[in-house]
Design a protein around this motif. Sequence first.
Motif, PDB file in Angstrom:
ATOM      1  N   VAL A   1       0.853  -1.189   0.000  1.00  0.00           N
ATOM      2  CA  VAL A   1       0.000   0.000   0.000  1.00  0.00           C
ATOM      3  C   VAL A   1       0.885   1.233   0.000  1.00  0.00           C
ATOM      4  CG1 VAL A   1      -1.672   1.332   1.371  1.00  0.00           C
ATOM      5  CG2 VAL A   1      -1.921  -1.163   1.167  1.00  0.00           C
ATOM      6  N   ASP A   2       0.615   2.172  -0.899  1.00  0.00           N
ATOM      7  CA  ASP A   2       1.388   3.411  -0.951  1.00  0.00           C
ATOM      8  C   ASP A   2       0.996   4.384   0.154  1.00  0.00           C
ATOM      9  OD1 ASP A   2       2.637   2.423  -3.187  1.00  0.00           O
ATOM     10  OD2 ASP A   2       1.576   3.719  -4.616  1.00  0.00           O
ATOM     11  N   LEU A   3      -0.310   4.425   0.457  1.00  0.00           N
ATOM     12  CA  LEU A   3      -0.819   5.454   1.374  1.00  0.00           C
ATOM     13  C   LEU A   3      -2.093   4.964   2.026  1.00  0.00           C
ATOM     14  CD1 LEU A   3      -0.724   8.444   2.423  1.00  0.00           C
ATOM     15  CD2 LEU A   3      -2.095   9.043   0.425  1.00  0.00           C
TER      16      LEU A   3
ATOM     17  N   VAL B   1       3.358   2.253   6.981  1.00  0.00           N
ATOM     18  CA  VAL B   1       2.869   2.800   5.717  1.00  0.00           C
ATOM     19  C   VAL B   1       2.540   4.269   5.956  1.00  0.00           C
ATOM     20  CG1 VAL B   1       0.485   2.124   6.218  1.00  0.00           C
ATOM     21  CG2 VAL B   1       1.180   2.507   3.844  1.00  0.00           C
ATOM     22  N   ALA B   2       2.791   5.095   4.957  1.00  0.00           N
ATOM     23  CA  ALA B   2       2.460   6.516   5.078  1.00  0.00           C
ATOM     24  C   ALA B   2       0.971   6.666   5.402  1.00  0.00           C
ATOM     25  CB  ALA B   2       2.791   7.238   3.765  1.00  0.00           C
ATOM     26  N   THR B   3       0.668   7.476   6.417  1.00  0.00           N
ATOM     27  CA  THR B   3      -0.707   7.606   6.906  1.00  0.00           C
ATOM     28  C   THR B   3      -1.070   9.078   7.028  1.00  0.00           C
ATOM     29  OG1 THR B   3      -0.502   5.526   8.150  1.00  0.00           O
ATOM     30  CG2 THR B   3      -2.289   7.012   8.779  1.00  0.00           C
ATOM     31  N   ARG B   4      -2.230   9.422   6.492  1.00  0.00           N
ATOM     32  CA  ARG B   4      -2.793  10.768   6.664  1.00  0.00           C
ATOM     33  C   ARG B   4      -4.121  10.642   7.391  1.00  0.00           C
ATOM     34  NH1 ARG B   4      -0.086  14.573   3.195  1.00  0.00           N
ATOM     35  NH2 ARG B   4      -1.320  16.102   4.350  1.00  0.00           N
ATOM     36  N   PHE B   5      -4.418  11.661   8.213  1.00  0.00           N
ATOM     37  CA  PHE B   5      -5.673  11.667   8.965  1.00  0.00           C
ATOM     38  C   PHE B   5      -6.444  12.932   8.608  1.00  0.00           C
ATOM     39  CE2 PHE B   5      -8.731  11.854  12.257  1.00  0.00           C
ATOM     40  CZ  PHE B   5      -8.827  10.589  12.828  1.00  0.00           C
ATOM     41  N   LEU B   6      -7.708  12.759   8.234  1.00  0.00           N
ATOM     42  CA  LEU B   6      -8.566  13.884   7.858  1.00  0.00           C
ATOM     43  C   LEU B   6      -9.808  13.854   8.736  1.00  0.00           C
ATOM     44  CD1 LEU B   6      -9.246  16.239   5.900  1.00  0.00           C
ATOM     45  CD2 LEU B   6     -10.291  14.524   4.388  1.00  0.00           C
ATOM     46  N   LEU B   7     -10.015  14.927   9.509  1.00  0.00           N
ATOM     47  CA  LEU B   7     -11.223  15.028  10.322  1.00  0.00           C
ATOM     48  C   LEU B   7     -12.154  16.084   9.752  1.00  0.00           C
ATOM     49  CD1 LEU B   7     -11.206  17.811  12.238  1.00  0.00           C
ATOM     50  CD2 LEU B   7      -9.538  16.490  13.535  1.00  0.00           C
TER      51      LEU B   7
ATOM     52  N   TYR C   1      -3.208  14.170  -1.591  1.00  0.00           N
ATOM     53  CA  TYR C   1      -2.416  13.232  -0.788  1.00  0.00           C
ATOM     54  C   TYR C   1      -1.632  12.273  -1.695  1.00  0.00           C
ATOM     55  CZ  TYR C   1      -5.249  14.614   3.291  1.00  0.00           C
ATOM     56  OH  TYR C   1      -5.873  15.297   4.304  1.00  0.00           O
ATOM     57  N   GLY C   2      -2.315  11.803  -2.744  1.00  0.00           N
ATOM     58  CA  GLY C   2      -1.642  10.884  -3.654  1.00  0.00           C
ATOM     59  C   GLY C   2      -0.453  11.518  -4.352  1.00  0.00           C
ATOM     60  N   ARG C   3      -0.615  12.768  -4.801  1.00  0.00           N
ATOM     61  CA  ARG C   3       0.494  13.464  -5.467  1.00  0.00           C
ATOM     62  C   ARG C   3       1.654  13.676  -4.508  1.00  0.00           C
ATOM     63  NH1 ARG C   3      -3.743  16.550  -7.867  1.00  0.00           N
ATOM     64  NH2 ARG C   3      -3.471  18.158  -6.280  1.00  0.00           N
ATOM     65  N   ALA C   4       1.348  14.078  -3.274  1.00  0.00           N
ATOM     66  CA  ALA C   4       2.418  14.325  -2.299  1.00  0.00           C
ATOM     67  C   ALA C   4       3.165  13.043  -1.972  1.00  0.00           C
ATOM     68  CB  ALA C   4       1.822  14.931  -1.031  1.00  0.00           C
ATOM     69  N   THR C   5       2.462  11.945  -1.898  1.00  0.00           N
ATOM     70  CA  THR C   5       3.100  10.660  -1.591  1.00  0.00           C
ATOM     71  C   THR C   5       3.988  10.230  -2.752  1.00  0.00           C
ATOM     72  OG1 THR C   5       1.249   9.982  -0.179  1.00  0.00           O
ATOM     73  CG2 THR C   5       2.682   8.242  -1.012  1.00  0.00           C
ATOM     74  N   ALA C   6       3.499  10.391  -3.981  1.00  0.00           N
ATOM     75  CA  ALA C   6       4.305  10.020  -5.152  1.00  0.00           C
ATOM     76  C   ALA C   6       5.558  10.878  -5.280  1.00  0.00           C
ATOM     77  CB  ALA C   6       3.444  10.134  -6.412  1.00  0.00           C
ATOM     78  N   ALA C   7       5.429  12.162  -4.898  1.00  0.00           N
ATOM     79  CA  ALA C   7       6.562  13.067  -5.017  1.00  0.00           C
ATOM     80  C   ALA C   7       7.559  12.871  -3.883  1.00  0.00           C
ATOM     81  CB  ALA C   7       6.079  14.518  -5.026  1.00  0.00           C
ATOM     82  N   GLY C   8       7.093  12.309  -2.764  1.00  0.00           N
ATOM     83  CA  GLY C   8       7.955  12.202  -1.609  1.00  0.00           C
ATOM     84  C   GLY C   8       8.898  11.039  -1.653  1.00  0.00           C
TER      85      GLY C   8
END
Length: 244
Positions: free
Chosen positions: A84-86, A183-189, A237-244
């Motif tokens: 999993v990428d993200l 795995v890279a994890t983002r949280f959105l509330l 989020y997907g773009r930032a993960t791919a660029a990182g």
Amino acid sequence: MTTTFVLIPGAACGSWHWHLPAAELRARGHEVVSVDLPCEDDAAGLEEYADAVVAAVAGRRRLTLVAHSFAGFTAPLVCARVPVDLLVLVAAMVPLPGEAPDEWWAATGHPDARVRRAGRAAQRAGEGAGAEGVPEAAVPGSAADPFFQDLPPDLAAEAAARWRRQSETPAARPWPMAAWPEVATRFLLCRQDRLFPAPFLRAVAAERLGVVPDEMAGGHFPMLSRPVELADRLEGYGRATAAG
């Protein structure tokens, strides 16, 4: 390469509750897998929920898992089984090793038992139970509705009619992972979330993931109230993960 967004529903929900951002993401050229979990099966626990997601993504690559609410217990199990990428948590529960979902509410200090009861009343009414004397919280889009208060009336009514029966089995079983997956994890509330109020989720994200969550307007179901904004967030989020 195209991202595959894997949309995982929360308790008593199905792929329909994701249909608006799913259509938006497909229109932007992304692959989308919207999963239906075996929530009505009393023999199915969290492991079986993860099995359903793994089966749905078989053969796909560049996966971004998007987990809503109760799916915060399921998505990390998937991350331990497939690349999993993200992982994106949307208004989601964050478990600790060995913690059963039923224990999560007290363990996290959830602030309002009345809201929890209102949520179950709303889901039971949507399942067709309790048609007589339905409490205000079970009226879709009402001032006391903890789920759909910010939806247009017709959409709120349909969202409630789409509730599925939610077995109690997965809530009673301990979360089986020894640690959060690497795995890279983002949280959105969501700042107007009545089920998981913003101050509460800020504390959960900080204490259990060590992150400062991102925030957007809306109630507990931004996939229905703000699908375009949610799709924008997921793409970003997907773009930032791919660029990182």
